[in-house]
Design a protein around this motif. Structure first.
Motif, PDB file in Angstrom:
ATOM      1  N   LEU A  62     -28.156 -14.945  37.152  1.00 61.34           N
ATOM      2  CA  LEU A  62     -27.217 -15.374  38.189  1.00 61.34           C
ATOM      3  C   LEU A  62     -27.365 -14.555  39.457  1.00 61.34           C
ATOM      4  O   LEU A  62     -27.458 -15.095  40.547  1.00 61.34           O
ATOM      5  CB  LEU A  62     -25.783 -15.276  37.677  1.00 61.34           C
ATOM      6  CG  LEU A  62     -25.363 -16.286  36.629  1.00 61.34           C
ATOM      7  CD1 LEU A  62     -23.949 -16.011  36.157  1.00 61.34           C
ATOM      8  CD2 LEU A  62     -25.470 -17.698  37.161  1.00 61.34           C
ATOM      9  N   HIS A  86     -28.003 -23.388  33.433  1.00 61.38           N
ATOM     10  CA  HIS A  86     -27.499 -22.950  34.735  1.00 61.38           C
ATOM     11  C   HIS A  86     -26.641 -24.048  35.342  1.00 61.38           C
ATOM     12  O   HIS A  86     -27.012 -25.222  35.317  1.00 61.38           O
ATOM     13  CB  HIS A  86     -28.652 -22.641  35.702  1.00 61.38           C
ATOM     14  CG  HIS A  86     -29.288 -21.328  35.453  1.00 61.38           C
ATOM     15  ND1 HIS A  86     -28.818 -20.159  36.005  1.00 61.38           N
ATOM     16  CD2 HIS A  86     -30.346 -20.978  34.693  1.00 61.38           C
ATOM     17  CE1 HIS A  86     -29.554 -19.156  35.603  1.00 61.38           C
ATOM     18  NE2 HIS A  86     -30.497 -19.633  34.797  1.00 61.38           N
ATOM     19  N   THR A 109     -25.491 -23.826  41.815  1.00 57.96           N
ATOM     20  CA  THR A 109     -25.174 -22.693  42.682  1.00 57.96           C
ATOM     21  C   THR A 109     -24.790 -23.235  44.046  1.00 57.96           C
ATOM     22  O   THR A 109     -25.496 -24.066  44.618  1.00 57.96           O
ATOM     23  CB  THR A 109     -26.391 -21.759  42.819  1.00 57.96           C
ATOM     24  OG1 THR A 109     -26.736 -21.268  41.526  1.00 57.96           O
ATOM     25  CG2 THR A 109     -26.098 -20.595  43.743  1.00 57.96           C
ATOM     26  N   SER A 155     -21.956 -19.344  41.272  1.00 56.27           N
ATOM     27  CA  SER A 155     -22.958 -19.805  40.333  1.00 56.27           C
ATOM     28  C   SER A 155     -22.439 -19.542  38.923  1.00 56.27           C
ATOM     29  O   SER A 155     -21.503 -18.760  38.739  1.00 56.27           O
ATOM     30  CB  SER A 155     -24.298 -19.096  40.551  1.00 56.27           C
ATOM     31  OG  SER A 155     -25.302 -19.728  39.795  1.00 56.27           O
ATOM     32  N   TRP A 167     -20.124 -17.681  47.770  1.00 60.25           N
ATOM     33  CA  TRP A 167     -21.201 -17.932  46.815  1.00 60.25           C
ATOM     34  C   TRP A 167     -20.605 -18.149  45.435  1.00 60.25           C
ATOM     35  O   TRP A 167     -19.668 -17.466  45.049  1.00 60.25           O
ATOM     36  CB  TRP A 167     -22.148 -16.735  46.791  1.00 60.25           C
ATOM     37  CG  TRP A 167     -23.398 -16.914  45.987  1.00 60.25           C
ATOM     38  CD1 TRP A 167     -24.571 -17.463  46.419  1.00 60.25           C
ATOM     39  CD2 TRP A 167     -23.619 -16.535  44.628  1.00 60.25           C
ATOM     40  NE1 TRP A 167     -25.504 -17.436  45.404  1.00 60.25           N
ATOM     41  CE2 TRP A 167     -24.934 -16.865  44.284  1.00 60.25           C
ATOM     42  CE3 TRP A 167     -22.827 -15.930  43.662  1.00 60.25           C
ATOM     43  CZ2 TRP A 167     -25.484 -16.634  43.044  1.00 60.25           C
ATOM     44  CZ3 TRP A 167     -23.362 -15.704  42.412  1.00 60.25           C
ATOM     45  CH2 TRP A 167     -24.691 -16.044  42.113  1.00 60.25           C
ATOM     46  N   LYS A 217     -30.388 -14.999  41.786  1.00 58.39           N
ATOM     47  CA  LYS A 217     -30.326 -16.098  42.771  1.00 58.39           C
ATOM     48  C   LYS A 217     -29.612 -15.681  44.053  1.00 58.39           C
ATOM     49  O   LYS A 217     -29.698 -16.364  45.063  1.00 58.39           O
ATOM     50  CB  LYS A 217     -29.571 -17.281  42.180  1.00 58.39           C
ATOM     51  CG  LYS A 217     -30.247 -17.936  41.015  1.00 58.39           C
ATOM     52  CD  LYS A 217     -29.406 -19.080  40.520  1.00 58.39           C
ATOM     53  CE  LYS A 217     -30.103 -19.858  39.441  1.00 58.39           C
ATOM     54  NZ  LYS A 217     -29.394 -21.068  39.088  1.00 58.39           N
TER      55      LYS A 217
END
Length: 182
Positions: free
Chosen positions: A177, A25, A28, A153, A151, A180
């Motif tokens: 993803l 990951h 974010t 990510s 946003w 989140k």
């Protein structure tokens, strides 16, 4: 060039496996005060690698799967797909071909050979053992009213060659993803 186009075509369908290699990951980031509960509509757009053959069948299947996953995920959060959206969801894919190497070792690659006149020589070196594709998938959400990124990510990992693993990986990556997203 042809090989790069083929990999770009397979980018979406051959993206991240949750089994053997997994994915990492990326950070974010979220605009302060952003919540999807404050919005009602969304739409999708895609950013593909330069030279991607977007007409290939596997590419279309992967795009369809990604669209279905994103739409279903956002619908669970109360958003509806619209031609004049409040949120624009951008899915971007970047690919990079990498070379796997290993260091030679006289214990496994043979002892130095005598070349006469005391010319024994052996050097450790890096040798290529294979090539693989590493991909990055990034989801951006933009507030269309303010034209502002609210946003972001992403995930990064090695692309599997097995289509079934690739589809499972794409599904897991997008679900993770958007899981989140609040």
């Amino acid at each position: 060039m042809k090989k790069n186009i083929i990999w770009a075509v397979l980018a979406m369908s051959v993206f991240f496996t949750a089994c053997s290699t997994g994915y990492k990951h990326l950070k974010t980031s979220k605009e302060t005060g952003f919540s999807v509960r404050n919005y009602h509509t969304f739409d999708l757009q895609y950013t593909f690698p330069e030279g991607a053959d977007t007409l290939a069948p596997r590419f279309a299947e992967s795009k369809r799967l990604a669209t279905k996953l994103i739409t279903a995920n956002l619908a669970q959060k109360g958003l509806v797909k619209s031609q004049s959206p409040e949120l624009m969801v951008n899915l971007s894919v970047q690919l990079q071909e990498k070379t796997q190497t290993r260091t030679t070792d006289f214990r496994t690659d043979g002892l130095p050979k005598y070349m006469g006149q005391r010319r024994y020589s052996w050097k450790s070196e890096e040798i290529e053992v294979g090539k693989y594709q590493e991909g990055t998938l990034i989801l951006d959400i933009i507030d269309t009213k303010n034209d502002k990124l609210v946003w972001r990510s992403g995930v990064k990992g090695i692309l599997p060659e097995n289509t079934a693993k690739a589809e499972a990986g794409l599904t897991a990556a997008i679900n993770d993803l958007l899981g989140k997203l609040q």
